[in-house]
Design a protein around this motif. Structure first.
Motif, PDB file in Angstrom:
ATOM      1  N   ALA A 278      39.248  34.664  46.134  1.00 11.26           N
ATOM      2  CA  ALA A 278      39.147  33.831  44.983  1.00 11.26           C
ATOM      3  C   ALA A 278      37.794  33.387  44.813  1.00 11.26           C
ATOM      4  O   ALA A 278      37.173  32.814  45.724  1.00 11.26           O
ATOM      5  CB  ALA A 278      40.341  32.780  45.255  1.00 11.26           C
ATOM      6  N   ASP A 279      37.498  33.064  43.780  1.00 11.47           N
ATOM      7  CA  ASP A 279      36.101  32.584  43.270  1.00 11.47           C
ATOM      8  C   ASP A 279      35.017  33.132  43.787  1.00 11.47           C
ATOM      9  O   ASP A 279      33.751  32.544  43.819  1.00 11.47           O
ATOM     10  CB  ASP A 279      36.122  30.902  43.725  1.00 11.47           C
ATOM     11  N   LEU A 319      45.978  30.710  43.197  1.00  7.98           N
ATOM     12  CA  LEU A 319      44.627  31.042  42.776  1.00  7.98           C
ATOM     13  C   LEU A 319      44.269  32.359  42.530  1.00  7.98           C
ATOM     14  O   LEU A 319      43.636  32.771  41.495  1.00  7.98           O
ATOM     15  CB  LEU A 319      43.571  30.134  43.509  1.00  7.98           C
ATOM     16  N   LYS A 322      46.011  33.844  39.583  1.00  7.22           N
ATOM     17  CA  LYS A 322      45.370  33.373  38.484  1.00  7.22           C
ATOM     18  C   LYS A 322      44.197  34.195  37.968  1.00  7.22           C
ATOM     19  O   LYS A 322      43.903  34.449  36.744  1.00  7.22           O
ATOM     20  CB  LYS A 322      45.202  31.764  38.437  1.00  7.22           C
ATOM     21  N   GLN A 323      43.305  34.698  39.020  1.00  8.00           N
ATOM     22  CA  GLN A 323      42.284  35.415  38.917  1.00  8.00           C
ATOM     23  C   GLN A 323      42.445  37.004  38.866  1.00  8.00           C
ATOM     24  O   GLN A 323      41.350  37.435  38.844  1.00  8.00           O
ATOM     25  CB  GLN A 323      41.064  34.930  39.948  1.00  8.00           C
TER      26      GLN A 323
END
Length: 469
Positions: A278-279, A319, A322-323
């Protein structure tokens, strides 16, 4: 849209008929313009592709798209003039002093339907071959990458007239209308199911097709393999573009006793490549919600039927969702009843199948649809050659994954359900050309001795000729 596409086709065909065999200078000019336009818009392409995906590493786009396309253009510029030349062909003794030649000629108007997973590479690489062969081109990129499609249309529209290259954007209805056009050749890259539909539409016009499809590309890990090397290369091949690659490793075959250690090593290597998922700007998102849901369904089905899942990283699941990020997930204790073992995965999920011997592995592969790619890791050359000579797949990489696809001097294509036909380099030039055979008769031909009325002398001449056949 149907009428517009038909009109563009007619405009391109009229332009082709007015100039059916462009010179090398004309073809070179178009290839140079194409290369410059892509180079001038590199940053734009990286940004818009990443936006379409939700996130896609700029490095991956450079490595897996921009660099490959530029190499393809460079290769075409270096060799196409030679490929264009009329070639001498041998002539059988009984027909001499006549001669045979082969003249490469453009086909006319070529249609290209390209996918979303490598939107630039898989649109432009066949475009290079079609341009080099002297054709006019209509191109339909995927609706799943709308930003890229509009950018490509704009970039190509600035340097080419509609009667040279035309980009058609839109959804499924546009794609259906596009595939129904009476092209002189149609190349489609995408799923096997859609490929059948495209081939059916093309068949109504007797349009020849090149189908670059997919399937479940296996990896055989031999006892003789350098395991450290195999783990790194398989992990990379499965996680680049988050596994959304037509030639990504789909499943591994190895003895049961090695599976747990190998699975854990794959997970550890993925966590080294991607400390977080994530991110992480280096890790690609799944292209769309529907594709994300399909991959999650494969995992749920496998787990419900007894599979063990090992997931890389410790990211927050909400998360990740969501991504639309899915970390590398290694699936063990697999059975044929699981959906993950029946469908092309097209994501970062990697099942491992227990197979105790090389013959078991080859038998498993040969009883299934012929894959687009096959991978073998090992140092035993006898076993390697046995696999190469006794399995059928579109292409192969040895001690590597996927890199055979970007070699300009070997063909890229499938076989059976994984596709038909090939392109890249000279093979692309030939795909988009008609290789016209020409027989040049001599005024000294003895063919008149076979004219009627037939006599005993005719039979003697025929018998003598047959001795040379």
């Amino acid at each position: 849209m149907n009428m517009k596409l038909e009109k563009i086709l007619q405009v391109q065909r009229a332009a082709f008929n007015a100039s059916p065999n462009p010179s090398w200078h004309e073809r070179k000019s178009k290839l140079v313009k194409l290369g410059k336009a892509i180079a001038d818009n590199e940053q734009n392409f990286k940004e818009v592709i990443s936006k379409d995906f939700g996130n896609r590493s700029f490095v991956e786009t450079t490595m897996a798209e921009l660099a490959i396309v530029q190499a393809g253009i460079k290769h075409a510029l270096k060799h196409t003039q030679k490929w264009m030349r009329t070639k001498k062909a041998s002539t059988a003794m009984q027909f001499k002093p006549a001669k045979n030649i082969i003249i490469p000629q453009p086909l006319g108007v070529v249609g290209i339907i390209s996918p979303w997973n490598y939107p630039l590479q898989l649109a432009v690489m066949p475009l290079i071959g079609a341009l080099g062969a002297g054709n006019r081109i209509m191109l339909k990129p995927s609706e799943y990458t709308p930003g890229f499609s509009e950018l490509l249309k704009s970039v190509l529209g600035e340097i080419f007239l509609d009667d040279e290259i035309y980009v058609a954007t839109g959804g499924v209805k546009v794609a259906q209308a596009f595939s129904a056009l009476a092209f002189d050749h149609l190349l489609f890259t995408g799923s096997t199911n859609v490929g059948r539909i495209v081939a059916g539409a093309a068949a109504k016009n007797l349009t020849p097709v090149t189908l670059e499809l997919g399937g479940k590309s296996p990896v055989i890990v031999d006892d003789s393999a350098n395991m450290k090397l195999a783990i790194s290369r398989i992990t990379n091949g499965k996680t680049i573009n988050a596994g959304q690659t037509c030639v990504a490793p789909d499943y591994l075959l190895m003895p049961q006793g090695r599976i747990d250690d190998f699975a854990q090593a794959l997970i550890k290597k993925a966590e080294i490549f991607y400390p977080t998922f994530a991110d992480n700007p280096d890790y690609t998102s799944i292209i769309a919600d529907a594709h994300y849901a399909r991959l999650q369904n494969l995992l749920e089905d496998a787990q419900a039927k007894g599979a063990t899942l090992r997931v890389a990283g410790t990211d927050d699941s909400q998360l990740l969702a969501k991504q639309r990020r899915i970390p590398l997930t290694v699936v063990t204790n697999t059975t044929p009843e699981m959906k993950i073992m029946q469908e092309e995965i097209f994501g970062p999920l990697l099942p491992i199948v227990a197979s105790e011997t090389l013959e078991n592995s080859m038998d498993y592969i040969q009883k299934r649809d012929r894959p687009l790619a096959l991978y073998w890791f090992g140092e035993d050359k006898a076993k390697r050659d046995h696999v190469l000579n006794n399995t059928i797949s579109g292409g192969v990489s040895i001690n590597e994954t996927a890199w055979h696809v970007v070699q300009e001097d070997i063909p890229f294509g499938g076989v059976g359900p994984s596709g038909m036909g090939s392109y890249h380099g000279e093979h692309g030039f030939q795909t988009f050309s008609h290789m016209k055979g020409v027989f040049l008769q001599s005024k000294f031909s003895g063919g008149k001795m076979l004219y009627p009325p037939y006599t005993d002398k005719t039979q003697k001449v025929l018998n003598m000729m047959r001795k040379f056949m």
